[in-house]
Design a protein around this motif. Structure first.
Motif, PDB file in Angstrom:
ATOM      1  N   UNK A   1       0.496 -16.390   0.871  1.00 15.81           N
ATOM      2  CA  UNK A   1       1.209 -15.670   2.027  1.00 15.81           C
ATOM      3  C   UNK A   1       2.153 -14.616   0.815  1.00 15.81           C
ATOM      4  N   UNK A   2       2.732 -13.513   1.294  1.00 14.54           N
ATOM      5  CA  UNK A   2       3.612 -12.817   0.712  1.00 14.54           C
ATOM      6  C   UNK A   2       4.819 -12.456   1.312  1.00 14.54           C
ATOM      7  N   UNK A   3       5.827 -12.155   0.635  1.00 13.58           N
ATOM      8  CA  UNK A   3       7.223 -11.878   1.366  1.00 13.58           C
ATOM      9  C   UNK A   3       7.461 -10.416   1.239  1.00 13.58           C
ATOM     10  N   UNK A   4       6.853  -9.421   0.064  1.00 13.40           N
ATOM     11  CA  UNK A   4       6.931  -8.198   0.386  1.00 13.40           C
ATOM     12  C   UNK A   4       5.937  -7.539  -0.397  1.00 13.40           C
ATOM     13  N   UNK A   5       5.562  -6.359  -0.442  1.00 13.22           N
ATOM     14  CA  UNK A   5       4.446  -5.500  -0.856  1.00 13.22           C
ATOM     15  C   UNK A   5       4.965  -4.593  -1.665  1.00 13.22           C
ATOM     16  N   UNK A   6       4.518  -4.517  -2.973  1.00 15.89           N
ATOM     17  CA  UNK A   6       5.090  -3.750  -3.732  1.00 15.89           C
ATOM     18  C   UNK A   6       4.024  -2.359  -4.229  1.00 15.89           C
ATOM     19  N   UNK A   7       4.799  -1.031  -4.342  1.00 12.95           N
ATOM     20  CA  UNK A   7       4.113   0.009  -4.544  1.00 12.95           C
ATOM     21  C   UNK A   7       4.437   0.954  -5.877  1.00 12.95           C
ATOM     22  N   UNK A   8       3.450   1.247  -6.490  1.00 14.71           N
ATOM     23  CA  UNK A   8       3.951   2.141  -7.681  1.00 14.71           C
ATOM     24  C   UNK A   8       4.868   3.316  -7.593  1.00 14.71           C
ATOM     25  N   UNK A   9       6.015   3.180  -8.468  1.00 12.59           N
ATOM     26  CA  UNK A   9       6.781   4.245  -8.354  1.00 12.59           C
ATOM     27  C   UNK A   9       7.810   4.476  -7.222  1.00 12.59           C
ATOM     28  N   UNK A  10       7.771   3.121  -6.511  1.00 14.00           N
ATOM     29  CA  UNK A  10       8.551   3.056  -5.324  1.00 14.00           C
ATOM     30  C   UNK A  10       9.586   1.804  -5.188  1.00 14.00           C
ATOM     31  N   UNK A  11      10.776   1.941  -5.015  1.00 11.54           N
ATOM     32  CA  UNK A  11      11.555   0.823  -4.824  1.00 11.54           C
ATOM     33  C   UNK A  11      11.509   0.259  -3.340  1.00 11.54           C
TER      34      UNK A  11
END
Length: 923
Positions: A876-886
């Motif tokens: 499972x995941x805790x947060x999803x990361x996005x390129x160039x985004x905080x």
């Protein structure tokens, strides 16, 4: 003023002559129920009385059922005790006699309620009998009997017969302190006394008729009559007397006679032998002839006296409303204390009282009142002071009583100093005492007037101390709330009470208390008192207490105090909006702090919650930002922390759950730069001694619409089972979930809520096309262990990962902290794809932690997963990361040894920033 001693002695002599038992006359009450002599009997036909007329009738357990049965066997000197408030249907006849000095007594046990005889009472051929406390439905008759006392009776009679009849040669019958309706004394009765009775007449009948009854004494009665005469005396009634009575004569439409109403009527054949004086007559003057004597009516006492020589001290009072047992009544202290049949007590059993404000106009300066009632001193209260009320043992203290007495007559005071010593009894308004042992004592005084009426003062605390010097010491307590009632007195989470009262050694009174709380706040108060302070932030403080006593001595003590948030349970609420700058016109900016009121107590309309919440859980959404920026949320009254909660791109929308301590009933928010609209939804709160405990879980997937059920459509709902599955018990009250949106077709928001029939106007997650976005939500459990999902438009896939639950069987309580940065890889290097970074700094006894985890400087899509140090990586995941985004997210995770692992997926390297918002422990 006092009556001469000769008058007092004469009064006492007359009472003895009439044969009234001294004890009964003085008190007018039945003997206590426990005073049962060997010849005494009991009667009780009430519920649970277990009575029988076949048994002996002795003792509580074997009473007679009827008075008649007891009357047949009672012996001289014995008492038949009749249970109070009982009723007897038979007509009672008493024909058994006592002996001189050993009367037979019939008395109701106690004096609160009279017992009832339905068909009447007859004393026939008996002597030496006392009857007290009965209510008689029919007539009471005394015939052919002698030395009979009727006391405290209530006898009504009816239209055909008087309530009391004394006749057929009876001698020395005394009817006292009774309610009598219609009285007839005739048939040669001799020496009858009517004393201190309330007498009323039947319609169109004379109230008291005396005929052929020599030596009758009608003394100190109050008559209330209509139509016929109040008192009529006729026939051979030589030696009879009428003294100290009050006659109220009324008119009534039912009266058949138009003749004036008469107070005293004496026929010609009796006039020569009757004496009357010191009476008072009142009533409507137009229809009243106060006297009719030997056939002649007299309109005034003066005319009556001039013609007959009687009534020289009589009074005529036209204002009958001012007559009676009232202050300043003309009846007060104006009677004849030597009159035949005078009693030492009145209708209520109160003794003769001298009003010192009124001249004694009675015979020989006497002070008995006219009528059945003796006006008494009104003793309404007494105050007490003790000086000094705080002193070392061996110090003489002085108690002062301040009575509230109408007459200011001489009172007797019983000073109880509260230390187990005998009360000091004195007529003085002061008393002195020396305490021998240290202790806190409660002093009190009882004031008693000459009539026996008494009042108590309030209790006065008096401190007797050990001799010595002033030595300051104190306790420090952090009080916790005990309930979640919005109306309860609120307790701020960082409140501390400093109390020097219990531990300080102070021989003399402390006159001033100073407390310096170590945070810049200080308080001074008179006396020795506990003081409280609400700290802005947790921490360690030095508290200093200085005391000064009445002798000028000072003493100081200091103590180091650790102030912190207390472990708390979670109270789930239905989500509701508390801030929306799009409608209130107050956006969030970087230029100033924005204060947002929390729903503590009754602050937010329609949503009253506990005023003692320690931390709040809110969903914070930032939208319409003028530039790339981040938002920080923190407790009001504290410094802005070096952490962030929501990161947003210019023109974008981002949301995140925030758990923030409560400070002063509000939270504060501020942007790092620029301006944006701010939306805050309240979802629950933590409070000590309230709510449910939390059990953390390794992240467990509950729903993934990519594999089950398909995407959530716009305007559609989806019900998801969350309790009773995946290790979450069926009785869980709320579930902590990581909510992820992916594959959204357009910008929209997703709501997670408990009741499918009550969708709130709030949101949990804002989704965008082409971007995976996450937010944690704490959702109350709805019907059958479910929650409901809704998206307002488009369609989106939704992934739910459970990270814990709240319930009665939960494991841990939550302790909030001022947001604290635990780790920032921007100073140590990025977390590589597939790598794990370990974050420490969480208390070692924590089972779980609430973190704000932020991924930044991301080069490829991916996700981060937080889990317990040394544990197994969950799917499972805790947060999803996005390129160039905080991207930040509120993360709840299990903890081991004060550490958590954060795994970076294989998408690309990330900087990871971890902030601690609070932790869970079993404490």
């Amino acid at each position: 003023m006092r009556t001469p001693r000769t008058a007092v002695l004469l009064t006492a002599g007359l009472v003895t002559l009439l044969g009234l038992p001294a004890a009964a006359a003085a008190t007018g009450t039945a003997a206590p129920a426990t005073a049962v002599g060997p010849a005494d009997l009991r009667v009780n036909n009430g519920p649970g009385g277990n009575c029988s007329d076949e048994r002996a009738g002795r003792g509580i357990s074997v009473p007679f059922c009827s008075i008649t049965a007891a009357a047949m066997v009672v012996e001289p000197g014995g008492t038949v005790w009749i249970e109070q408030n009982t009723s007897y249907p038979d007509e009672v006849t008493i024909d058994r006699s006592g002996e001189p000095g050993k009367p037979i007594t019939f008395a109701v046990r106690g004096s609160t309620f009279r017992s009832y005889l339905a068909k009447g009472l007859t004393v026939d051929g008996a002597s030496h009998v006392v009857i007290r406390g009965l209510q008689v439905g029919g007539s009471t008759k005394v015939v052919r009997s002698g030395d009979i006392e009727l006391d405290r009776l209530n006898t009504k009679g009816d239209a055909d017969r008087e309530g009391l009849v004394v006749g057929e040669g009876s001698t020395n019958v005394r009817a006292t302190r009774s309610d009598l309706t219609g009285v007839r004394i005739d048939g040669g009765a001799r020496g009858t006394v009517l004393g201190r009775n309330s007498v009323s007449g039947l319609i169109n009948k004379t109230a008291v008729t005396v005929a052929d009854a020599p030596g009758t004494a009608v003394t100190n009665n109050t008559f209330v009559t209509t139509c016929e005469a109040a008192l009529a005396v006729g026939g051979a009634s030589a030696g009879s007397s009428v003294h100290n009575n009050v006659f109220f004569t009324w008119d009534n439409p039912r009266c058949t006679s138009p003749a004036p109403r008469t107070g005293i009527q004496v026929a010609a054949d009796a006039a020569a032998g009757v004496r009357a004086d010191y009476n008072l007559i009142t009533g409507p003057v137009v229809k009243m002839a106060p006297y009719t004597w030997a056939g002649t009516a007299y309109p005034t006492p003066a005319a009556f006296t001039a013609a007959t020589g009687q009534g020289a001290h009589d009074l005529l009072a036209p204002n009958f409303e001012a007559v009676g047992p009232k202050d300043r009544s003309p009846t007060i202290d104006s009677g004849d204390p030597t009159a035949p049949g005078v009693l030492p007590t009145d209708y209520y059993g109160k003794p003769t009282a001298d009003d010192p404000r009124v001249a004694n106009t009675g015979k020989d300066g006497g002070y008995i009142d006219r009528g059945a009632y003796e006006t008494q001193d009104v003793l309404s209260g007494v105050g007490l002071s003790v000086t000094p009320s705080w002193a070392p043992t061996g110090t003489k203290v002085k108690a002062t009583a301040v009575p509230d007495s109408l007459w200011h007559s001489e009172l007797t005071y019983h000073y109880d100093f509260g230390d187990g010593t005998d009360p000091v009894v004195t007529t003085k308004t002061t008393a002195e005492h020396v305490y021998a042992k240290p202790g806190d004592h409660m002093a009190r005084v009882k004031a008693v007037n000459p009539a026996g009426a008494s009042v108590y003062s309030s209790q006065i605390p008096v401190k007797a101390t050990q001799a010595g010097v002033l030595t300051t010491d104190f306790t420090v307590d952090q009080p916790l709330p005990t309930e979640v009632d919005p109306g309860a007195r609120p307790v701020s989470p960082l409140t501390v009470v400093v109390d020097p009262e219990q531990l300080t050694a102070a021989p003399w009174p402390v006159v001033r208390t100073w407390v310096e709380f170590g945070d810049g706040n200080a308080t001074v108060t008179d006396g020795l008192h506990s003081l409280d302070n609400v700290y802005r932030t947790p921490g360690t403080y030095t508290v200093k207490v200085t005391l000064e006593d009445s002798k000028g001595a000072k003493s100081t003590a200091t103590r180091t105090v650790k102030v912190g948030y207390a472990p708390s349970g979670y109270v789930a609420t239905e989500p509701f909006r508390i801030k929306d700058s799009r409608t209130d016109g107050k956006p969030v900016t970087s230029a100033r702090m924005l204060d947002v009121t929390l729903p503590a107590g009754h602050r937010v309309s329609d949503h009253p919650l506990s005023g003692s919440m320690a931390s709040a859980v809110v969903n914070v959404t930032v939208t319409g930002a003028t530039e790339d920026t981040h938002l920080t949320v923190w407790p009001s009254g504290q410094q802005r922390p070096a952490t962030s909660n929501v990161n947003v791109r210019a023109g974008g929308t981002s949301s995140n759950t925030v758990t923030v301590p409560v400070g002063g009933g509000s939270l504060q928010a501020q942007l790092n730069s620029g301006k944006a609209e701010l939306i805050i939804d309240f979802v629950g709160y933590y409070q000590p001694n309230a709510g449910d405990r939390f059990s953390p879980l390794a992240a467990t997937r509950v729903l993934d619409t990519r594999t089950t059920g398909g995407a959530l459509g716009g305007g559609k709902t989806r019900t998801v089972k969350v309790a009773g599955v995946n290790g979450i018990p069926a009785d869980a009250t709320a579930v902590a979930l990581n909510l992820t949106g992916t594959g959204a077709k357009e910008q929209a928001h997703v709501i997670a809520y408990p009741d499918p029939a009550k969708r709130p106007a709030t949101s949990n997650l804002n989704v965008e096309p082409g971007k995976d976005k996450s937010n944690q939500a704490i959702v109350p459990v709805g019907p059958n262990g479910t929650i409901t999902l809704f998206t307002n438009t488009g369609s989106t896939h939704v992934i739910l990962d459970a990270v814990g639950y709240y319930g009665k069987d939960g494991k841990a309580l939550f302790t909030p902290v001022v947001p604290k940065r635990l780790a920032d890889t921007r100073t140590t290097g990025k977390v590589a794809p597939g790598a794990t970074t370990t974050v420490s700094g969480i208390p070692g006894n924590a089972l779980g932690a609430v973190l704000n985890i932020t991924a930044t400087d991301t080069t490829a899509p991916g996700f981060l997963t937080a889990y317990a140090f040394g544990g197994t990586l969950p799917a499972a995941s805790s947060l999803n990361t996005l390129p160039g985004r905080t991207v930040p997210n509120h993360v709840t995770t299990p903890v081991a040894n004060g550490k958590v692992n954060i795994f970076n997926s294989y998408g690309g390297p990330n900087h990871v920033i971890t902030d601690l918002l609070g932790y869970f422990t079993t404490g």
